[in-house]
Design a protein around this motif. Sequence first.
Motif, short mmCIF file in Angstrom:
data_model
loop_
_atom_site.label_atom_id
_atom_site.label_comp_id
_atom_site.label_asym_id
_atom_site.label_seq_id
_atom_site.Cartn_x
_atom_site.Cartn_y
_atom_site.Cartn_z
N GLN A 21 8.14 -11.48 -1.23
CA GLN A 21 7.90 -12.91 -1.07
C GLN A 21 6.41 -13.15 -0.84
N HIS A 22 5.74 -13.70 -1.85
CA HIS A 22 4.31 -14.00 -1.75
C HIS A 22 4.10 -15.21 -0.85
N HIS A 23 3.12 -15.12 0.03
CA HIS A 23 2.75 -16.23 0.91
C HIS A 23 1.52 -16.91 0.33
N ALA A 24 1.61 -18.20 0.07
CA ALA A 24 0.53 -18.95 -0.59
C ALA A 24 -0.80 -18.86 0.16
N GLY A 25 -0.79 -18.64 1.45
CA GLY A 25 -2.03 -18.58 2.23
C GLY A 25 -2.61 -17.19 2.36
N ALA A 26 -2.08 -16.22 1.66
CA ALA A 26 -2.57 -14.84 1.76
C ALA A 26 -4.03 -14.78 1.33
N ASP A 27 -4.85 -14.10 2.13
CA ASP A 27 -6.27 -14.02 1.81
C ASP A 27 -6.59 -12.89 0.82
N SER A 28 -5.70 -11.92 0.68
CA SER A 28 -5.88 -10.84 -0.29
C SER A 28 -4.52 -10.52 -0.91
N TYR A 29 -4.38 -10.80 -2.19
CA TYR A 29 -3.10 -10.57 -2.86
C TYR A 29 -2.70 -9.10 -2.81
N GLY A 30 -3.64 -8.22 -3.06
CA GLY A 30 -3.35 -6.79 -3.08
C GLY A 30 -2.99 -6.24 -1.71
N GLN A 31 -3.75 -6.64 -0.68
CA GLN A 31 -3.44 -6.20 0.68
C GLN A 31 -2.08 -6.72 1.11
N GLU A 32 -1.75 -7.95 0.69
CA GLU A 32 -0.45 -8.53 1.01
C GLU A 32 0.66 -7.68 0.37
N ALA A 33 0.47 -7.28 -0.88
CA ALA A 33 1.47 -6.46 -1.57
C ALA A 33 1.65 -5.13 -0.84
N ALA A 34 0.55 -4.47 -0.48
CA ALA A 34 0.63 -3.18 0.22
C ALA A 34 1.37 -3.34 1.54
N ARG A 35 1.02 -4.36 2.29
CA ARG A 35 1.63 -4.60 3.60
C ARG A 35 3.13 -4.91 3.47
N LYS A 36 3.48 -5.84 2.60
CA LYS A 36 4.87 -6.27 2.48
C LYS A 36 5.77 -5.21 1.86
N LEU A 37 5.20 -4.33 1.03
CA LEU A 37 6.01 -3.27 0.41
C LEU A 37 5.90 -1.96 1.18
N GLY A 38 5.09 -1.95 2.28
CA GLY A 38 4.95 -0.75 3.10
C GLY A 38 4.27 0.40 2.37
N LEU A 39 3.24 0.08 1.58
CA LEU A 39 2.56 1.08 0.75
C LEU A 39 1.16 1.40 1.26
N ASN A 40 0.68 2.56 0.88
CA ASN A 40 -0.69 2.97 1.17
C ASN A 40 -1.62 2.07 0.36
N PRO A 41 -2.57 1.35 1.01
CA PRO A 41 -3.46 0.45 0.27
C PRO A 41 -4.36 1.15 -0.75
N ARG A 42 -4.45 2.47 -0.68
CA ARG A 42 -5.23 3.20 -1.70
C ARG A 42 -4.38 3.45 -2.95
N GLN A 43 -3.06 3.25 -2.82
CA GLN A 43 -2.13 3.48 -3.92
C GLN A 43 -1.78 2.17 -4.64
N VAL A 44 -2.17 1.04 -4.04
CA VAL A 44 -1.97 -0.28 -4.64
C VAL A 44 -3.32 -0.69 -5.21
N LEU A 45 -3.33 -1.03 -6.50
CA LEU A 45 -4.60 -1.33 -7.15
C LEU A 45 -4.68 -2.77 -7.62
N LYS A 46 -5.89 -3.30 -7.57
CA LYS A 46 -6.12 -4.67 -8.04
C LYS A 46 -6.79 -4.61 -9.40
N THR A 47 -6.47 -5.61 -10.20
CA THR A 47 -7.00 -5.72 -11.56
C THR A 47 -8.08 -6.79 -11.56
N LEU A 48 -9.29 -6.38 -11.89
CA LEU A 48 -10.43 -7.29 -11.87
C LEU A 48 -11.04 -7.39 -13.26
N ILE A 49 -11.40 -8.59 -13.64
CA ILE A 49 -12.02 -8.79 -14.96
C ILE A 49 -13.50 -9.07 -14.76
N VAL A 50 -14.30 -8.30 -15.48
CA VAL A 50 -15.75 -8.42 -15.38
C VAL A 50 -16.34 -8.81 -16.73
#
Length: 155
Positions: A21-50
């Motif tokens: 369940q995504h919270h609209a006020g989350a300050d970091s989408y990736g950190q939120e995913a790691a926290r809510k799914l109980g995952l190592n934040p080094r194993q959850v990756l964010k996709t950035l476009i440059v």
Amino acid sequence: MTPAVNLAKKANIPFTVHEYQHHAGADSYGQEAARKLGLNPRQVLKTLIVKLDGQKLAVGIVPVAGQLDLKAMAKACGAKKAAMAEQAEAEKSSGYVLGGISPLGQKKRLMTVLDKSAEQFETIHVSAGRRGLEIELAPAALITLTNGQLAPIGK
């Protein structure tokens, strides 16, 4: 399902989809995913476009526990300079909304670089194409599906 999940299905690679369940006020989408799914934040990756050299777009994928090293990204792509793309440009190019940009199933296939640190994990998690949805797959499968490359682009 999302274009990212459909691409993984079509390629017949092993993957697992995780929803939270995504919270609209989350300050970091990736950190939120790691926290809510109980995952190592080094194993959850964010996709950035440059934007490379102020012209073409590329995708950098780095752990949510760190940041993208723009100089390293430029070097990995054979460019002199890399800067974060504008939100509207990233969304238009990928076909996804910010916080749900997946490296898979983008509208335009872009040069893609996965941070070398992903190799240490059997599986990694990236956005599956919408906020609150992650796809878990092997780093090698992600490289294959994106026609990407590995390089040390995180810091």
